[in-house]
Design a protein around this motif. Structure first.
Motif, PDB file in Angstrom:
ATOM      1  N   VAL A   1       0.914  -1.185   0.107  1.00 22.59           N
ATOM      2  CA  VAL A   1      -0.072   0.228  -0.087  1.00 22.59           C
ATOM      3  C   VAL A   1       0.696   1.377   0.085  1.00 22.59           C
ATOM      4  N   GLY A   2       2.007   1.044   0.741  1.00 24.03           N
ATOM      5  CA  GLY A   2       2.734   2.373   0.770  1.00 24.03           C
ATOM      6  C   GLY A   2       3.464   2.514  -0.463  1.00 24.03           C
ATOM      7  N   ALA A   3       4.041   1.677  -0.947  1.00 25.41           N
ATOM      8  CA  ALA A   3       4.568   1.673  -2.292  1.00 25.41           C
ATOM      9  C   ALA A   3       3.705   2.078  -3.356  1.00 25.41           C
ATOM     10  N   TYR A   4       2.664   1.617  -3.582  1.00 26.11           N
ATOM     11  CA  TYR A   4       1.637   1.943  -4.522  1.00 26.11           C
ATOM     12  C   TYR A   4       1.155   3.505  -4.237  1.00 26.11           C
TER      13      TYR A   4
ATOM     14  N   TYR B   1       9.911   0.751  -9.791  1.00 28.18           N
ATOM     15  CA  TYR B   1       8.769  -0.097 -10.479  1.00 28.18           C
ATOM     16  C   TYR B   1       8.321  -1.021  -9.396  1.00 28.18           C
ATOM     17  N   VAL B   2       6.902  -1.199  -9.075  1.00 28.50           N
ATOM     18  CA  VAL B   2       6.332  -1.909  -8.531  1.00 28.50           C
ATOM     19  C   VAL B   2       5.028  -2.683  -9.143  1.00 28.50           C
ATOM     20  N   ALA B   3       4.753  -3.834  -8.775  1.00 26.33           N
ATOM     21  CA  ALA B   3       3.903  -4.826  -9.348  1.00 26.33           C
ATOM     22  C   ALA B   3       3.317  -5.481  -8.365  1.00 26.33           C
TER      23      ALA B   3
ATOM     24  N   SER C   1       5.723  -7.914  -6.722  1.00 27.12           N
ATOM     25  CA  SER C   1       6.914  -7.533  -5.783  1.00 27.12           C
ATOM     26  C   SER C   1       6.481  -7.824  -4.325  1.00 27.12           C
ATOM     27  N   PHE C   2       5.204  -7.981  -4.093  1.00 27.68           N
ATOM     28  CA  PHE C   2       4.872  -8.142  -2.627  1.00 27.68           C
ATOM     29  C   PHE C   2       4.187  -9.500  -2.342  1.00 27.68           C
ATOM     30  N   PRO C   3       4.893 -10.712  -2.535  1.00 23.00           N
ATOM     31  CA  PRO C   3       4.546 -12.010  -2.444  1.00 23.00           C
ATOM     32  C   PRO C   3       3.868 -12.483  -1.015  1.00 23.00           C
TER      33      PRO C   3
END
Length: 332
Positions: A72-75, A235-237, A240-242
């Motif tokens: 959430v922070g990254a997005y 880059y975020v997808a 990136s957060f499994p």
């Protein structure tokens, strides 16, 4: 415990903290780019793990969804930066958005306890990852690319060393906030809550409110780490957060020592370096494609078993007890 002994231990802690800070500031100047990448990821993991240690070690709440708040922070930071807003504003908004998400999700989830809460937070991460992969404004499965470099005024983080300093400044802030919380009156209330919610409620502690606040605070730490991560990688997808990353934070907190600040940092360092070594081993010629995942899960399980059996309080508390036993008694 005498006043002299207490002062001596306090001086030792401050000296160790000063030494650790000096080493943390000196390392970016001597590490190469590949080692700096590991160093940045280590600091980000430590930031999230401090929140996990606060949530689990002091409040007694189990969460397997810290990776969701990291995302959430990254997005949040990425979307704001990509829409022309200053990266500094995105970084400030990242922990705020993560904390708000935790407040909204925590209202129903924190009615659960134990493994029910753990599974509910895990399900929350899976739902958020699925939504991020389906929504258009988050880039779907492809994610968000070409995220601008972090900048604040005339400063621009144009290299890995700059992000290393930014990461460890964020970690220092997280550690300072956590220290102030646990040494305050609310910190004592959290320890009472972890021991027995019924006893804490009978003592006049607003259990539900404290649980919600500490849940949001730990999410804010994860959101801050996610904000720095998105600017660092550009880059975020959803990939990136499994889910494994949330389990990794739990392992770090347990290995270092739940309910300790330096334990979270030590656990993050130990597991991050171990994972990097396993990745190199798994990518050797002749290794199967599933080797990284298998080695990761197997090692997490093995490390947890060893720590629970031989170091149930974690590395840092065990080392502290060992040093206390070996220190000669004070002379009069």
């Amino acid at each position: 415990m005498t006043t002299r002994t207490t002062r001596r231990r306090g001086a030792v802690r401050w000296a160790a903290g000063a030494l650790a800070a000096a080493v943390a500031l000196a390392l970016p100047a001597v590490l190469d780019d590949s080692a700096l990448a590991v160093y940045v990821l280590l600091g980000l993991a430590a930031m999230v793990t401090v929140g996990v240690s606060l949530l689990m070690g002091y409040a007694g709440q189990v969460s397997l969804g810290q990776g969701a708040f990291y995302g959430v922070g990254a997005y949040t930071a990425a979307l704001l930066a990509l829409n022309g807003l200053p990266p500094l504003l995105g970084l400030v908004a990242a922990p705020v958005a993560a904390a708000l998400a935790a407040l909204v999700l925590g209202l129903p989830l924190l009615r659960l306890r134990g493994h029910h809460l753990a599974f509910a937070t895990l399900a929350t991460q899976l739902i958020l990852l699925s939504l991020a992969g389906q929504l258009t404004f988050t880039g779907g499965d492809i994610g968000l690319q070409a995220i601008p470099q972090f900048s604040a005024g005339s400063f621009e983080a144009s290299g890995a060393a700059a992000y290393a300093y930014l990461t460890w400044a964020g970690l220092a802030l997280v550690m300072l906030v956590t220290h102030n919380v646990i040494t305050s009156r609310p910190g004592r209330a959290l320890r009472a809550l972890a021991t027995s919610e019924t006893a804490a409620a009978s003592s006049g502690i607003p259990v539900g409110r404290y649980k919600l606040v500490v849940f949001a605070l730990s999410a804010a730490f994860a959101g801050l780490a996610g904000g720095i991560y998105c600017f660092y990688t550009g880059y975020v997808a959803p990939g990136s957060f499994p889910v494994l990353i949330s389990i990794q934070y739990i392992v770090m907190a347990v290995v270092g020592g739940l309910g300790t600040i330096w334990g979270a940092v030590a656990g993050a360092a130990a597991i991050t370096l171990l994972v990097q070594g396993l990745d190199q081993l798994a990518n050797l010629p002749g290794m199967p494609s599933y080797a990284p995942s298998v080695l990761s899960y197997a090692v997490y399980a093995l490390v947890l078993i060893v720590v629970v059996l031989f170091l149930p309080d974690g590395l840092v508390p065990a080392i502290g007890r060992r040093l206390s036993r070996e220190r000669p008694p004070a002379t009069r």
